[in-house]
Structure formats: C-alpha cells, structure tokens
Write a protein that holds these residues in place. Structure first.
Motif, PDB file in Angstrom:
ATOM      1  N   ILE A  12     -45.774 -30.705 -13.587  1.00 33.99           N
ATOM      2  CA  ILE A  12     -44.918 -31.895 -13.508  1.00 33.99           C
ATOM      3  C   ILE A  12     -45.788 -33.111 -13.808  1.00 33.99           C
ATOM      4  O   ILE A  12     -46.853 -33.288 -13.211  1.00 33.99           O
ATOM      5  CB  ILE A  12     -44.288 -32.036 -12.107  1.00 33.99           C
ATOM      6  CG1 ILE A  12     -43.390 -30.825 -11.807  1.00 33.99           C
ATOM      7  CG2 ILE A  12     -43.479 -33.328 -12.016  1.00 33.99           C
ATOM      8  CD1 ILE A  12     -42.643 -30.902 -10.495  1.00 33.99           C
ATOM      9  N   GLU A  16     -41.985 -35.438  -9.231  1.00 30.36           N
ATOM     10  CA  GLU A  16     -41.866 -34.436  -8.159  1.00 30.36           C
ATOM     11  C   GLU A  16     -41.348 -35.143  -6.895  1.00 30.36           C
ATOM     12  O   GLU A  16     -41.627 -36.322  -6.664  1.00 30.36           O
ATOM     13  CB  GLU A  16     -43.180 -33.671  -7.877  1.00 30.36           C
ATOM     14  CG  GLU A  16     -44.439 -34.469  -7.758  1.00 30.36           C
ATOM     15  CD  GLU A  16     -45.064 -34.723  -9.108  1.00 30.36           C
ATOM     16  OE1 GLU A  16     -44.759 -35.822  -9.621  1.00 30.36           O
ATOM     17  OE2 GLU A  16     -45.818 -33.910  -9.622  1.00 30.36           O
ATOM     18  N   HIS A  17     -40.637 -34.424  -6.127  1.00 29.41           N
ATOM     19  CA  HIS A  17     -39.987 -34.888  -4.886  1.00 29.41           C
ATOM     20  C   HIS A  17     -38.828 -35.839  -5.153  1.00 29.41           C
ATOM     21  O   HIS A  17     -37.721 -35.585  -4.674  1.00 29.41           O
ATOM     22  CB  HIS A  17     -40.993 -35.486  -3.885  1.00 29.41           C
ATOM     23  CG  HIS A  17     -41.837 -34.423  -3.260  1.00 29.41           C
ATOM     24  ND1 HIS A  17     -41.318 -33.525  -2.355  1.00 29.41           N
ATOM     25  CD2 HIS A  17     -43.144 -34.079  -3.443  1.00 29.41           C
ATOM     26  CE1 HIS A  17     -42.275 -32.686  -1.990  1.00 29.41           C
ATOM     27  NE2 HIS A  17     -43.388 -32.994  -2.652  1.00 29.41           N
ATOM     28  N   VAL A  19     -37.175 -36.061  -7.724  1.00 30.06           N
ATOM     29  CA  VAL A  19     -36.178 -35.285  -8.472  1.00 30.06           C
ATOM     30  C   VAL A  19     -35.203 -34.577  -7.523  1.00 30.06           C
ATOM     31  O   VAL A  19     -34.033 -34.371  -7.845  1.00 30.06           O
ATOM     32  CB  VAL A  19     -36.875 -34.271  -9.435  1.00 30.06           C
ATOM     33  CG1 VAL A  19     -37.549 -33.138  -8.678  1.00 30.06           C
ATOM     34  CG2 VAL A  19     -35.905 -33.705 -10.455  1.00 30.06           C
ATOM     35  N   VAL A  20     -35.674 -34.249  -6.326  1.00 29.43           N
ATOM     36  CA  VAL A  20     -34.818 -33.577  -5.337  1.00 29.43           C
ATOM     37  C   VAL A  20     -33.649 -34.495  -4.948  1.00 29.43           C
ATOM     38  O   VAL A  20     -32.574 -34.035  -4.574  1.00 29.43           O
ATOM     39  CB  VAL A  20     -35.661 -33.172  -4.103  1.00 29.43           C
ATOM     40  CG1 VAL A  20     -34.797 -32.619  -2.985  1.00 29.43           C
ATOM     41  CG2 VAL A  20     -36.746 -32.166  -4.493  1.00 29.43           C
ATOM     42  N   ALA A 148     -34.422 -26.692  -3.890  1.00 27.00           N
ATOM     43  CA  ALA A 148     -35.212 -26.685  -5.125  1.00 27.00           C
ATOM     44  C   ALA A 148     -34.428 -27.441  -6.180  1.00 27.00           C
ATOM     45  O   ALA A 148     -33.209 -27.322  -6.258  1.00 27.00           O
ATOM     46  CB  ALA A 148     -35.462 -25.252  -5.601  1.00 27.00           C
ATOM     47  N   VAL A 196     -40.906 -30.247   0.854  1.00 31.89           N
ATOM     48  CA  VAL A 196     -39.617 -30.892   0.560  1.00 31.89           C
ATOM     49  C   VAL A 196     -38.937 -31.293   1.872  1.00 31.89           C
ATOM     50  O   VAL A 196     -38.393 -32.394   2.001  1.00 31.89           O
ATOM     51  CB  VAL A 196     -38.728 -29.957  -0.302  1.00 31.89           C
ATOM     52  CG1 VAL A 196     -37.304 -30.487  -0.402  1.00 31.89           C
ATOM     53  CG2 VAL A 196     -39.317 -29.793  -1.694  1.00 31.89           C
ATOM     54  N   GLY A 276     -46.708 -31.338  -8.660  1.00 31.36           N
ATOM     55  CA  GLY A 276     -46.019 -30.323  -7.860  1.00 31.36           C
ATOM     56  C   GLY A 276     -45.771 -30.845  -6.457  1.00 31.36           C
ATOM     57  O   GLY A 276     -45.769 -32.055  -6.208  1.00 31.36           O
ATOM     58  N   ALA A 277     -45.595 -29.925  -5.544  1.00 33.33           N
ATOM     59  CA  ALA A 277     -45.111 -30.301  -4.211  1.00 33.33           C
ATOM     60  C   ALA A 277     -46.168 -30.941  -3.319  1.00 33.33           C
ATOM     61  O   ALA A 277     -45.849 -31.612  -2.349  1.00 33.33           O
ATOM     62  CB  ALA A 277     -44.539 -29.068  -3.524  1.00 33.33           C
TER      63      ALA A 277
HETATM   64  C1  MEV Z   1     -42.166 -28.656  -6.900  1.00 32.87           C
HETATM   65  O1  MEV Z   1     -42.808 -28.113  -8.049  1.00 32.87           O
HETATM   66  C2  MEV Z   1     -41.400 -29.885  -7.252  1.00 32.87           C
HETATM   67  C3  MEV Z   1     -40.608 -30.510  -6.132  1.00 32.87           C
HETATM   68  O2  MEV Z   1     -39.999 -31.690  -6.658  1.00 32.87           O
HETATM   69  C4  MEV Z   1     -39.553 -29.587  -5.592  1.00 32.87           C
HETATM   70  C5  MEV Z   1     -38.471 -29.299  -6.592  1.00 32.87           C
HETATM   71  O3  MEV Z   1     -38.300 -30.055  -7.573  1.00 32.87           O
HETATM   72  O4  MEV Z   1     -37.758 -28.314  -6.368  1.00 32.87           O
HETATM   73  C6  MEV Z   1     -41.490 -30.928  -4.973  1.00 32.87           C
END
Ligand code: MEV
Length: 320
Positions: A12, A16-17, A19-20, A148, A196, A276-277
């Motif tokens: 990423i 990240e985050h 996007v959730v 996710a 998350v 990433g996370a």
């Molecule tokens: C994990 O690779 C990315 C996060 O945004 C979680 C997700 O998008 O599902 C932390």
C-alpha cells in the motif's frame, strides 16, 4: 489433475486504515508472489503444506478446522475459509510456496487467498473472472479478519498500481511507475484485524480529532494520485512522509517501524512510511538512485526486500 495458481503480494502506498472508512487508497502489486498447487490427496485426508515455512496441517474441511502437524498457525485460516467456500470435501492436497514474507504487511494473506481460490476453481472447473475472484477473496478475508477493505484482494487479483476511489471504483494507473522501492520489515508481525479494531476504538473515543485525520488521509491520497500521474516522485515522497505522520496519530506505528522509516530517510529515501496495517510488519521507502544505501541502512537492524510494482496479477492453469 493438478491445478496451479499464483498471485502477487501488494504494497500500500497511500490510504491504509483510512480505506476502511471509505477513503481512497493507492496500492500496487509487487514482484513477490504466492504459488498454490491443488491436487488429489495421496491418502484419505485433506492436507495443507507450506514447505517454505515448515508448516503442515490436516484440514477438516466440513468443520472448518485443522489438526496441526508442524509449524505455527497463521495463514491456515485463509486456506480453510477458501477451501470451505470452493471445495466439495473430497481429499485434496494444497501446497503453498511463497516468496512473500508471511506477516510482513505485504498482503501475504490476500496473495495466498487469491491464489488458493483460483487454484480450487481451476481444480473443479468452476468458471471465474477477475471481478468474481477479487470479490470472493475479499469475502474470505472478511470472514477471517472480521473487517477488511477490498484493497488487498483487488490488487492481488488484478496486478498493477490501483487507485480505489471514495465510491469504491477501481482504476488501474496507466502510467509507468517503475521506480525502485525498498521494503523494510521486522520479525514482529502485525495483526491486521487487531490493528483495524484498535483504530476504530481510538476513533470512537476521539471522534473530533481522529475523523478529520482520516479525511485528511483521503485528501492526501488524492494529491498522491495526481503526483503519480505526473510522475512527480518528489511530491510522492513528501506525501509518503506526511502519511507516516498520520499513521502515527492513529497509533499503528511502532518503535521498529519508525526506526526503519527514519533510517531510510537518513540514507537518502525521498519518502518513507509504514505500509499495511502496522503494529509490526513493514515500511516502504521510495529511493530512486539510493536503493543500496537505503537497503543497507535498514538492514543494520531489520530485514529488507527490494521491490518494484508489476502489472502481473493472478495467473492459473490446469495440468491434466
Ligand atoms: C491492511 O493491509 C490494510 C488496512 O487498511 C486494512 C484493510 O484495508 O483491510 C489496514
């Protein structure tokens, strides 16, 4: 019959985050892949093996359970969930080999899930296309992790550098973004589901502070999209550095991640951030002309991978 499939891991770059919570994100498939083979079992049991990581388990496909034979469980939950959805319980043997460090934050679970589902669909001669595969793989990730976004599985399916918009439209960048990156990773693995959830708690406790940060992360990703389209690497780097700061605010950075980020910058990276996370896992550093210096600086304390983005997504075939 033997069915084989492989899928790339992802990194990423932005989002990240956030996007959730529906904000945009940019991620790309990298030149590290998971390879899955599915064939009839030689005994009356279903087996999953990952020789790279010295892992072996017997799969109880009906119960969605496993009996550990050797190694540490981790990726097995994604295999079981995929098998549960795409297989008819006859004894099979699934073998995973991968050059994606498991738990490194490079989306190894998405690469493994996409490759496993594609191999199982091939094995059963079930029709699929990239859209349905990305969707099914996302369902598997959601079932395993609880939460996710579709980002990881989209990238592992389609390949290339992908922009996911606020209204979940997927755009593949047509520009060539073939610049070298160094990924640094720690031996401490992050747990995506936990990270998350932690961000969600922080956001619920401090909505007036964290909500605007999440929105700002989304705005930053849109600026980054423009910078990538113009191939303005300095701007991309600057935005990566700001993004790392935001990830600090939402509490996903660790001592090791920030150590790698600042080591990379000191060695000449024009941008570096957690990817990433977080909570362990990896960082990504943009370092045109300074790959060796940055790699060496990170490798003093941590592990490195030299990566580039690739257009190659999932691939699969059957051998009769
Ligand atoms: C994990 O690779 C990315 C996060 O945004 C979680 C997700 O998008 O599902 C932390």
């Amino acid at each position: 019959m033997i069915a084989k499939a492989s899928a790339p891991a992802k990194a990423i770059l932005f989002g990240e985050h956030s996007v959730v919570y529906g904000e945009p994100a940019i991620a790309g498939a990298v030149n590290k892949r998971a390879y899955v083979t599915v064939k009839e079992s030689e005994c009356d049991k279903s087996i999953f093996k990952a020789p790279n990581i010295n892992f072996e388990a017997e799969l109880l496909t009906r119960e969605k359970k496993y009996i550990l034979r050797k190694g540490k469980p981790g990726i097995i939950r994604y295999i079981l969930e995929s098998v549960y959805r795409a297989h008819d319980h006859t004894p099979i043997e699934i073998t995973l080999t991968s050059n994606v460090p498991i738990g490194s934050g490079l989306g190894s679970s998405a690469a493994v899930t996409v490759a496993t589902l594609a191999a199982l669909y091939r094995y059963h001669n079930i029709r699929f296309n990239k859209k349905s595969l990305a969707h099914d793989a996302h369902m598997v990730e959601q079932a395993v992790q609880g939460v996710a976004s579709p980002l990881d599985t989209l990238v592992s399916t389609y390949g290339g550098l992908v922009y996911l918009s606020r209204n979940k439209k997927v755009e593949r960048f047509k520009v060539n973004f073939n610049v070298p990156f160094v990924v640094g990773y720690t031996t401490k693995h992050g747990n995506t589901g936990k990270m998350v959830k932690d961000v969600r708690h922080l956001k619920e406790k401090n909505p007036k502070i964290i909500n605007p940060v999440i929105t700002a992360m989304g705005n930053l990703t849109n600026y980054a999209k423009q910078a990538i389209l113009k191939r303005d690497f300095n701007k991309v780097g600057e935005l990566m550095n700001i993004n790392h700061g935001f990830l600090d605010v939402i509490g996903v950075n660790t001592l090791e991640l920030s150590r790698m980020v600042y080591n990379a910058r000191e060695a000449g990276a024009i941008g570096s951030k957690t990817t990433g996370a977080g909570g362990g896992g990896s960082i990504i550093a943009l370092c045109p002309g300074k790959v060796d210096e940055v790699a060496e600086a990170i490798a003093r304390d941590d592990n490195i991978l030299k990566i580039h983005f690739t257009r190659k997504g999932v691939s699969s075939r059957v051998y009769k």
